[in-house]
Structure formats: structure tokens, C-alpha cells
Design a protein around this motif. Sequence first.
Motif, PDB file in Angstrom:
ATOM      1  N   ASP A 105       0.799  -1.231   0.000  1.00  0.00           N
ATOM      2  CA  ASP A 105       0.000   0.000   0.000  1.00  0.00           C
ATOM      3  C   ASP A 105       0.831   1.280   0.000  1.00  0.00           C
ATOM      4  O   ASP A 105       0.262   2.381  -0.066  1.00  0.00           O
ATOM      5  CB  ASP A 105      -0.934   0.015   1.217  1.00  0.00           C
ATOM      6  N   ARG A 135       0.098   4.738  -2.080  1.00  0.00           N
ATOM      7  CA  ARG A 135      -1.311   4.949  -2.414  1.00  0.00           C
ATOM      8  C   ARG A 135      -1.741   6.305  -1.872  1.00  0.00           C
ATOM      9  O   ARG A 135      -1.455   6.645  -0.722  1.00  0.00           O
ATOM     10  CB  ARG A 135      -2.191   3.857  -1.806  1.00  0.00           C
ATOM     11  N   PRO A 172      -5.815   3.087   3.033  1.00  0.00           N
ATOM     12  CA  PRO A 172      -5.789   1.636   2.824  1.00  0.00           C
ATOM     13  C   PRO A 172      -6.086   0.909   4.137  1.00  0.00           C
ATOM     14  O   PRO A 172      -5.784   1.412   5.230  1.00  0.00           O
ATOM     15  CB  PRO A 172      -4.353   1.357   2.379  1.00  0.00           C
TER      16      PRO A 172
END
Length: 139
Positions: A81, A84, A117
Amino acid sequence: MGMRLGAAAAVVMALAAVGCGGTQRSADLFVVKRTGSIPGANLTLLVTDNGTVRCNGGPPKVLPGDLLVEARGLTEELAADLGRPVSGDPPANSVYRFEVNLGAGKASWTDGSLGLPQSFFKLSQLTRKIAKGTCGLQR
């Protein structure tokens, strides 16, 4: 010749023993820093793969097995992640800011931000469990 071979074997064994000494550090899984606007919010955790955690730079403490397994799995999720985007400004009622540093990179966020996330939420929860349980802190 046999004496030379025996001496060489002794040197190799001695070097191997030095290489396996206890001074070698275990790999870090991650370092998480939590800051905030309430008392006791500031925290730094260094979680290692050998099952220890350092709370605010203190001595290593043993991390319970279930939390170590959770930290190992979460490390993989966090790495996936990284990078992101987190959408929008942090909410006005946010309390904590987190920064995690993995071997693969860094990420930072504020609690309550949109588009986080799932791994960031999980790390926030794991940080609290370790802080309260293993570190013996209030938050």
C-alpha cells in the motif's frame, strides 16, 4: 600436512563462531511513529522480526507471538500500500498522526482521513495493542 589442515579447520570454525555471535541485529519489520494532540499520544515503536519491540527507544521487550504474527503479515500489506494516495484534508477532529518506515519505503497519514488503505487502519490498531499491552502505556 595433517597439522596444517587441523589448524586451518580451527581457524574456519573460530571465524564461523564469531559470525554467529549474538551481536548481530535482527531485521526490523517496521518503525511506527505516532504523534497527537492528547497526553500520551507520542510514541515510537521499533518492531523486529525476532519478536521484540522497543517502545520510545527503551530496551527490547518480548512481543507476544500473536502480535508478532500480526506484525509480520501487516508488513507485507503495508509494503503493497505504500504510495497509495490519501484523499482530502485530515478531519478537524483527528487525534493521531502516524508515520511508518519499512525497508520498502515510508507512509504517513492522519486518523480519520478518507481513502486510507485497510493496512493503515490495521497498523493503527496494532500500535495501540502493543503500546498498551507490551509497552504498558496508557494509549
